[in-house]
Scaffold this active site. Structure first.
Site, PDB file in Angstrom:
ATOM      1  N   ASP A 151       3.718  16.505  21.995  1.00 12.18           N
ATOM      2  CA  ASP A 151       3.782  17.721  21.203  1.00 12.18           C
ATOM      3  C   ASP A 151       2.650  18.095  20.444  1.00 12.18           C
ATOM      4  OD1 ASP A 151       6.135  18.859  22.216  1.00 12.18           O
ATOM      5  OD2 ASP A 151       7.553  17.841  20.336  1.00 12.18           O
ATOM      6  N   ARG A 152       2.080  19.100  19.987  1.00 12.43           N
ATOM      7  CA  ARG A 152       0.945  19.195  19.281  1.00 12.43           C
ATOM      8  C   ARG A 152       0.873  18.409  18.173  1.00 12.43           C
ATOM      9  NH1 ARG A 152      -3.176  23.169  18.563  1.00 12.43           N
ATOM     10  NH2 ARG A 152      -2.168  24.523  20.096  1.00 12.43           N
TER      11      ARG A 152
END
Length: 330
Positions: A103-104
Site C-alpha cells: 500500500d502507498r
C-alpha cells in the site's frame, strides 16, 4: 534482437502475458507487417507488430532485478499519472514492473524487474514467498488477538495447521511471519479481529532483508539471488488456490461482527478496509529478522533511487546516494 516467438514479443512489450497473447492471436487481433500471423510465428527487430492497430515496441534492455526498500508515500503502480508513483521515484533507466504490492503508506521490501514474464510469474506465486512484517495497530495488542492471528483462520476439515510465528513488540505493535501457502492478507486479518493497521513494514521476503539498504534505496540482485527467486516461484504450493480462498473466507466470516457479515454480498470474498495512516516507525530488529542473504558471486550494486546512473555490462559494486524523500513531491 534475436528472432523470438510472437507471443513472447507481445509479452516483452508489456502488453499482456504469453497466454493472453496466444488468445489475441487466435482471435485475429494481431498483425505482423499488416498480415495475420500463425501462433508459432517468429518476429525480429524490423517486423511491425500491431494489436488492434496499436504498434508495439520492445526496448532492448539488459535484464535487471532490483530490491527496493520502499518508503511510505510511494504508490506501487506503473501509471505515471499517479502522484508519487514508484517508477518516477526510482527513475531507473529500464521498463520496470513492481512485483507484488505494498500500500502507498506501507513501507519495506519489494522487487522490481523488466523481465515481464518472470515478474508476472512471481506476482502470481506471491504467497509462495515467506514474508515477515512489523505492524502497528490502533489499540493495544492482546493475548487473544495474537492467538487468533497466529492461527490464520479455521483449518480445512481433516487437516491440521502449524501456528505461524507472532511476537508482541510493544503496546500496539507486533511481528508476524507469514509462511508460504497461508493467508497473506494481513491487514484484512487484523481488521476482521477488530483492529486497524496504522503502520505496516515488510522486513523480509524469503531470505532478503534490508541489511545495508536504507529506506528509499535499492540494489541490484545477483544472478544467484535471481535463480533463488525463480526456484521459489516455480515450487508447487502444497495447497490449492481454492483451498486458500476457503480458509480466508472461513477466517473473515467467523471473525467479523454479524452486521459486517450480513453486509457482504453472497459469494463475494472482497472487503475494503479503512485507509492506513502513516504513523511511521522503524524496527530495531530488522537486521536480525532474516537468515543470511542468498547472494553469491559479484557484490550487489547499491544505489539511491533518486538519480541512478546507467550501468555498463560487467559493472559491480555501487555507491549510496540520496533517498527519494528529498526528490519526491508530496
Amino acid at each position: 534482437m534475436e528472432p523470438k516467438r510472437l507471443n513472447k514479443y507481445i509479452s516483452d512489450a508489456g502488453f499482456c502475458s504469453r497466454r493472453e497473447a496466444d488468445r489475441l492471436i487466435e482471435e485475429g487481433r494481431v498483425t505482423v507487417n499488416n498480415k495475420t500471423p500463425d501462433a508459432g510465428t517468429k518476429v525480429g527487430p524490423k517486423d511491425k507488430v500491431r494489436i488492434d492497430d496499436e504498434l508495439l515496441h520492445v526496448r532492448e534492455e539488459e535484464i535487471v532485478f532490483l530490491l527496493f526498500n520502499k518508503p511510505a508515500g510511494i504508490a506501487t503502480t506503473t501509471d505515471l499519472s499517479v502522484r508519487n508513483n514508484i517508477i518516477s521515484a526510482l527513475n531507473y533507466p529500464a521498463t520496470l514492473q513492481p512485483i507484488g504490492h505494498l500500500d502507498r503508506e506501507a513501507e519495506g521490501l519489494m522487487f522490481l524487474s523488466n523481465d515481464t514474464e518472470l515478474a508476472r510469474k512471481m506476482t502470481k506465486a506471491d504467497t509462495r514467498f515467506e514474508k515477515e512484517y512489523v505492524l502497528t495497530l490502533d489499540k493495544p495488542v492482546t493475548g487473544e488477538f495474537l492467538t487468533r492471528i497466529s492461527e490464520g483462520g479455521a483449518p480445512t476439515p481433516g487437516t491440521s495447521r502449524k501456528k505461524v510465528f507472532v511476537a508482541k513488540e510493544g503496546t500496539n505493535r507486533f511481528r508476524i511471519v507469514l509462511e508460504p501457502g497461508m493467508n497473506h492478507h494481513i491487514k484484512r486479518m487484523c481488521e476482521a479481529l477488530g483492529y486497524k493497521v496504522t503502520h505496516l513494514q515488510r522486513v523480509r521476503i524469503a531470505n532478503f532483508t534490508p541489511i545495508k539498504l536504507q529506506t528509499g534505496h535499492w540494489r541490484t540482485l545477483t544472478e544467484a539471488e535471481v535463480e533463488t527467486l525463480k526456484k521459489i516461484a516455480g515450487t508447487k504450493s502444497g495447497k490449492s488456490g481454492a483451498a486458500t480462498k476457503r480458509e480466508e473466507d472461513a477466517f473473515f466470516g467467523e471473525s467479523l461482527p454479524a452486521r459486517s457479515r450480513a453486509a457482504r454480498a453472497p459469494g463475494s470474498g472482497k472487503r475494503s478496509g479503512p485507509p492506513t495512516s502513516g504513523n511511521k516507525r522503524t524496527s530495531n530488529t530488522d537486521a536480525r529478522s532474516g537468515a543470511k542473504s542468498a547472494a553469491t558471486g559479484r557484490k550487489p550494486e547499491v544505489r539511491s533511487n533518486a538519480s541512478p546512473t546507467k550501468r555498463t555490462p560487467g559493472a559491480s559494486g555501487g555507491r549510496r546516494g540520496r533517498s527519494t524523500k528529498g526528490t519526491t513531491k508530496r
